[in-house]
Design an enzyme around this catalytic site. Sequence first.
Site, mmCIF file in Angstrom:
data_model
loop_
_atom_site.group_PDB
_atom_site.id
_atom_site.type_symbol
_atom_site.label_atom_id
_atom_site.label_comp_id
_atom_site.label_asym_id
_atom_site.label_seq_id
_atom_site.Cartn_x
_atom_site.Cartn_y
_atom_site.Cartn_z
ATOM 1 N N ASP A 143 56.308 29.793 34.396
ATOM 2 C CA ASP A 143 55.244 28.860 34.037
ATOM 3 C C ASP A 143 55.668 27.834 32.965
ATOM 4 O O ASP A 143 56.931 27.934 32.480
ATOM 5 C CB ASP A 143 54.139 29.679 33.313
ATOM 6 C CG ASP A 143 52.644 28.971 33.295
ATOM 7 O OD1 ASP A 143 51.934 29.488 34.219
ATOM 8 O OD2 ASP A 143 52.752 27.800 32.763
ATOM 9 N N ASN A 169 52.615 28.701 43.251
ATOM 10 C CA ASN A 169 51.300 29.046 42.953
ATOM 11 C C ASN A 169 50.810 27.811 41.785
ATOM 12 O O ASN A 169 49.577 27.305 41.644
ATOM 13 C CB ASN A 169 50.894 30.295 42.431
ATOM 14 C CG ASN A 169 49.554 30.354 41.681
ATOM 15 O OD1 ASN A 169 48.313 30.323 42.527
ATOM 16 N ND2 ASN A 169 49.608 30.648 40.445
ATOM 17 N N TYR A 209 43.242 16.052 44.047
ATOM 18 C CA TYR A 209 43.501 17.357 44.242
ATOM 19 C C TYR A 209 43.390 17.862 45.777
ATOM 20 O O TYR A 209 44.349 18.569 46.247
ATOM 21 C CB TYR A 209 42.335 18.216 43.489
ATOM 22 C CG TYR A 209 42.475 19.702 43.601
ATOM 23 C CD1 TYR A 209 43.293 20.242 42.592
ATOM 24 C CD2 TYR A 209 41.700 20.524 44.487
ATOM 25 C CE1 TYR A 209 43.452 21.552 42.772
ATOM 26 C CE2 TYR A 209 41.825 21.701 44.302
ATOM 27 C CZ TYR A 209 42.539 22.487 43.595
ATOM 28 O OH TYR A 209 42.915 23.924 43.601
ATOM 29 N N LYS A 261 46.503 19.320 48.163
ATOM 30 C CA LYS A 261 46.389 20.497 48.717
ATOM 31 C C LYS A 261 46.361 20.286 50.152
ATOM 32 O O LYS A 261 46.736 21.439 50.982
ATOM 33 C CB LYS A 261 44.839 21.386 48.287
ATOM 34 C CG LYS A 261 44.913 21.807 47.031
ATOM 35 C CD LYS A 261 46.174 22.772 46.505
ATOM 36 C CE LYS A 261 45.982 23.445 45.004
ATOM 37 N NZ LYS A 261 47.009 24.173 44.674
ATOM 38 N N THR A 282 38.952 31.502 36.763
ATOM 39 C CA THR A 282 40.128 31.589 36.031
ATOM 40 C C THR A 282 39.862 30.286 35.131
ATOM 41 O O THR A 282 38.815 29.488 35.150
ATOM 42 C CB THR A 282 41.125 30.940 36.788
ATOM 43 O OG1 THR A 282 41.342 29.469 37.289
ATOM 44 C CG2 THR A 282 41.337 32.045 38.185
HETATM 45 N N1 LIG Z 1 40.679 28.979 40.399
HETATM 46 C C1 LIG Z 1 40.151 28.332 41.699
HETATM 47 O O1 LIG Z 1 39.077 28.477 41.895
HETATM 48 C C2 LIG Z 1 41.094 27.787 42.601
HETATM 49 C C3 LIG Z 1 40.751 27.632 44.178
HETATM 50 C C4 LIG Z 1 41.607 27.304 44.758
HETATM 51 C C5 LIG Z 1 43.050 27.194 44.661
HETATM 52 N N2 LIG Z 1 43.467 27.301 43.493
HETATM 53 C C6 LIG Z 1 44.885 27.054 43.123
HETATM 54 O O2 LIG Z 1 45.331 28.315 42.316
HETATM 55 C C7 LIG Z 1 46.356 27.977 41.753
HETATM 56 C C8 LIG Z 1 46.460 28.608 40.244
HETATM 57 O O3 LIG Z 1 45.097 28.153 39.660
HETATM 58 P P1 LIG Z 1 44.394 29.078 38.673
HETATM 59 O O4 LIG Z 1 42.879 29.167 39.030
HETATM 60 O O5 LIG Z 1 44.964 30.527 38.283
HETATM 61 O O6 LIG Z 1 44.609 28.192 37.375
HETATM 62 P P2 LIG Z 1 45.243 28.455 35.916
HETATM 63 O O7 LIG Z 1 45.233 27.134 35.046
HETATM 64 O O8 LIG Z 1 44.511 29.826 35.297
HETATM 65 O O9 LIG Z 1 46.753 28.712 35.984
HETATM 66 C C9 LIG Z 1 47.674 27.729 36.357
HETATM 67 C C10 LIG Z 1 48.887 28.152 35.701
HETATM 68 O O10 LIG Z 1 49.777 26.948 36.258
HETATM 69 C C11 LIG Z 1 50.633 26.626 35.083
HETATM 70 N N3 LIG Z 1 51.155 25.216 35.272
HETATM 71 C C12 LIG Z 1 50.365 23.951 35.237
HETATM 72 N N4 LIG Z 1 51.308 22.888 35.438
HETATM 73 C C13 LIG Z 1 52.468 23.616 35.654
HETATM 74 C C14 LIG Z 1 53.738 22.819 35.991
HETATM 75 N N5 LIG Z 1 53.947 21.669 35.895
HETATM 76 N N6 LIG Z 1 54.599 23.612 36.410
HETATM 77 C C15 LIG Z 1 54.678 24.938 36.166
HETATM 78 N N7 LIG Z 1 53.625 25.472 35.794
HETATM 79 C C16 LIG Z 1 52.458 24.800 35.634
HETATM 80 C C17 LIG Z 1 49.617 26.473 34.048
HETATM 81 O O11 LIG Z 1 50.361 26.505 32.725
HETATM 82 C C18 LIG Z 1 48.868 27.805 34.530
HETATM 83 O O12 LIG Z 1 49.336 29.004 33.576
HETATM 84 C C19 LIG Z 1 46.443 26.312 41.567
HETATM 85 O O13 LIG Z 1 47.606 25.913 42.641
HETATM 86 C C20 LIG Z 1 44.975 26.099 42.035
HETATM 87 O O14 LIG Z 1 45.081 24.822 42.417
HETATM 88 C C21 LIG Z 1 42.414 27.784 42.229
#
Ligand SMILES: NC(=O)c1ccc[n+]([C@@H]2O[C@H](COP(=O)([O-])OP(=O)(O)OC[C@H]3O[C@@H](n4cnc5c(N)ncnc54)[C@H](O)[C@@H]3O)[C@@H](O)[C@H]2O)c1
Length: 254
Positions: free
Chosen positions: A38, A91, A157, A161, A192
Site C-alpha cells: 500500500d 486492487n 473513475y 475502471k 469500506t
Molecule cells: N468500495 C466500493 O464500493 C468499491 C466498488 C467497486 C470497486 N472498488 C474498488 O476496490 C478497490 C479497493 O477499494 P476499497 O473500497 O477497499 O477502498 P479503500 O480506500 O478502503 O482502500 C484502497 C487502498 O488503496 C490504497 N491506495 C490508494 N492510492 C494508492 C496508490 N497510489 N498506490 C498504492 N495504494 C494506494 C489506499 O491507501 C487504501 O489502503 C479500488 O480499486 C476501488 O476502486 C471499490
Amino acid sequence: MDLGLTGKVAMITGSGSGIGRATAVAFAGEGAKVVVSDIDVAGGEQTVRTIVDIGGEATFIQCDVSKSADVQALVKGTVAKYGSLDCAFNNAGIEGIVALTPEYPEDEWDRVINVNLKGVWLCLKYELEQMIKQGSGAIVNTSSIAGLIGQAGFSAYCASKGGVTQLTRTVALEYAKSGIRVNAVCPAGVETPLTQRIGKYYETHADLLNLLASPIPRMAQPEEIARNVVWLCSDVNGYVTGTLMTIDGGFTAQ
Ligand SMILES: NC(=O)c1ccc[n+]([C@@H]2O[C@H](COP(=O)([O-])OP(=O)(O)OC[C@H]3O[C@@H](n4cnc5c(N)ncnc54)[C@H](O)[C@@H]3O)[C@@H](O)[C@H]2O)c1
C-alpha cells in the site's frame, strides 16, 4: 474445498484497507504467504499484524502503484522474500471527486487515471515479466460495475475502471497459452472507507444507497469480494481467464 493455495505467494496492492485488506487476510487463511502492499504504511502494517495474529505469514512492502520504480521494486521484493509470485491482486484504487464532466478538474482526472488505470497496467507489466519466467500465475484486477456501466459524476473513475476491464481481457488473451490467467472483479457498493468518502457527496445515506442500489438491498462486505478473488486465483479455476466477475447484488442484471 482445498483451494491448493498453501505455500503459494500472493501479492495484493491497496491492502492497507478495505477490500485489499480482507483479501490479504483471506489468502493467509488459505495458507498463502502474503505480500501486503500500500502507499499507506500504517494501514499496511496493521494488515500484516492481523495476519500474523491468526498464525499467517505476511510482509509489507510500500508501493505507490502509479510509480514505475515502486512497482518494479514491489515485484522484485516479493520474489526476493518468498521466491515466486503466484497470485497478484491489483486492487489499489481511488474514487476521485464527484463532479459533472465540465467541472471535473484536469489534475484530478490525471490522479485518478494514474492510480486506477496506469497503476494496474504497471502492475501487470512487471508481474507478467516474473510469471512468464515461472510459466505460471494468476492475476485478478479490481474493476467495478463502473467499468461496465456509466455513473453520473464519476467520469474519471468510470473511464479508469472501463480501462481496467479492457486491459483484463487483452492481457488474458495475450497469455492464455502461457499458464497465466487474468480476471477481474466488478463490485458494486462495498462497505469500506472509499464508500464512506463518497457518501460525503450525498445528503443522506438513502441518497448514497440510491446511487449504489442493488436488488439485494445492502452493500457488500469486503470479505464477500475477497472470497471470490482468492477463488479466482486458485487452480480449481484453471479454465477461467478474461472473465469480469460481477459481485454486485444483481445491480447489472437490472
Ligand atoms: N468500495 C466500493 O464500493 C468499491 C466498488 C467497486 C470497486 N472498488 C474498488 O476496490 C478497490 C479497493 O477499494 P476499497 O473500497 O477497499 O477502498 P479503500 O480506500 O478502503 O482502500 C484502497 C487502498 O488503496 C490504497 N491506495 C490508494 N492510492 C494508492 C496508490 N497510489 N498506490 C498504492 N495504494 C494506494 C489506499 O491507501 C487504501 O489502503 C479500488 O480499486 C476501488 O476502486 C471499490
